[in-house]
Design a protein around this motif. Structure first.
Motif, PDB file in Angstrom:
ATOM      1  N   ALA A  22       0.978  -1.285  -0.073  1.00  0.00           N
ATOM      2  CA  ALA A  22      -0.077  -0.064   0.001  1.00  0.00           C
ATOM      3  C   ALA A  22       0.756   1.155   0.026  1.00  0.00           C
ATOM      4  CB  ALA A  22      -0.784   0.083   1.260  1.00  0.00           C
ATOM      5  N   ALA A  23       0.790   2.213  -0.876  1.00  0.00           N
ATOM      6  CA  ALA A  23       1.147   3.397  -1.117  1.00  0.00           C
ATOM      7  C   ALA A  23       0.434   4.478  -0.053  1.00  0.00           C
ATOM      8  CB  ALA A  23       1.208   3.937  -2.298  1.00  0.00           C
ATOM      9  N   SER A  24       1.249   5.411   0.621  1.00  0.00           N
ATOM     10  CA  SER A  24       0.649   6.368   1.433  1.00  0.00           C
ATOM     11  C   SER A  24       1.381   7.676   1.357  1.00  0.00           C
ATOM     12  CB  SER A  24       0.275   6.054   2.896  1.00  0.00           C
ATOM     13  OG  SER A  24       1.537   5.520   3.322  1.00  0.00           O
ATOM     14  N   GLY A  25       0.770   9.025   1.463  1.00  0.00           N
ATOM     15  CA  GLY A  25       1.460  10.089   1.764  1.00  0.00           C
ATOM     16  C   GLY A  25       0.858  11.006   0.567  1.00  0.00           C
ATOM     17  N   ARG A  26       1.508  12.131   0.203  1.00  0.00           N
ATOM     18  CA  ARG A  26       1.165  13.097  -0.649  1.00  0.00           C
ATOM     19  C   ARG A  26       1.226  12.716  -2.021  1.00  0.00           C
ATOM     20  NH1 ARG A  26       3.548  18.936   0.618  1.00  0.00           N
ATOM     21  NH2 ARG A  26       2.301  19.473  -0.936  1.00  0.00           N
TER      22      ARG A  26
END
Length: 118
Positions: A22-26
């Motif tokens: 899973a990718a997260s962040g801006r």
């Protein structure tokens, strides 16, 4: 931006595992996502990739056994691994091409260990 991989473990030959990343962040957008694996003394090698539009590509030895998929709503890529054999053992890394504030670059997850016993 972070990529969090999970799902590795120990499995007997012939068994199955499903990896998630899973990718997260801006994140502005995510392009191609993929899985790579590395064994001691070897370079990291491509296992499978999937484009934003869903086009897939597989390393020859995993064709017909592994399936890569993604959930764009969750910014997550999966790798379903079936009919595992000891040669599939290694640390699996996810990779994603991600745009952040107009800058596009590749990001790596931390790796998850897959061990297939004979």
């Amino acid at each position: 931006v972070q990529l969090q991989a999970s799902g590795g473990g120990l499995v007997q030959a012939g068994g199955s595992l499903k990896l998630s990343c899973a990718a997260s962040g801006r994140i502005s957008s995510i392009g191609t996502m993929g899985w790579f694996r590395q064994t001691p003394g070897s370079q990291r090698e491509l296992v499978a990739t999937i484009t934003g539009g869903g086009l897939t590509n597989y390393e020859t030895s995993v064709k017909g056994r592994f399936t890569i998929s993604r959930d764009n709503a969750k910014d997550t890529v999966y790798l379903q691994m079936n009919s595992l054999n000891p040669e599939d053992t290694g640390v699996y890394y996810c990779n994603a091409v991600i745009a952040v504030d107009g800058v596009v670059r590749g990001y790596w997850g931390q790796g998850t260990l897959v061990t297939v016993s004979s």
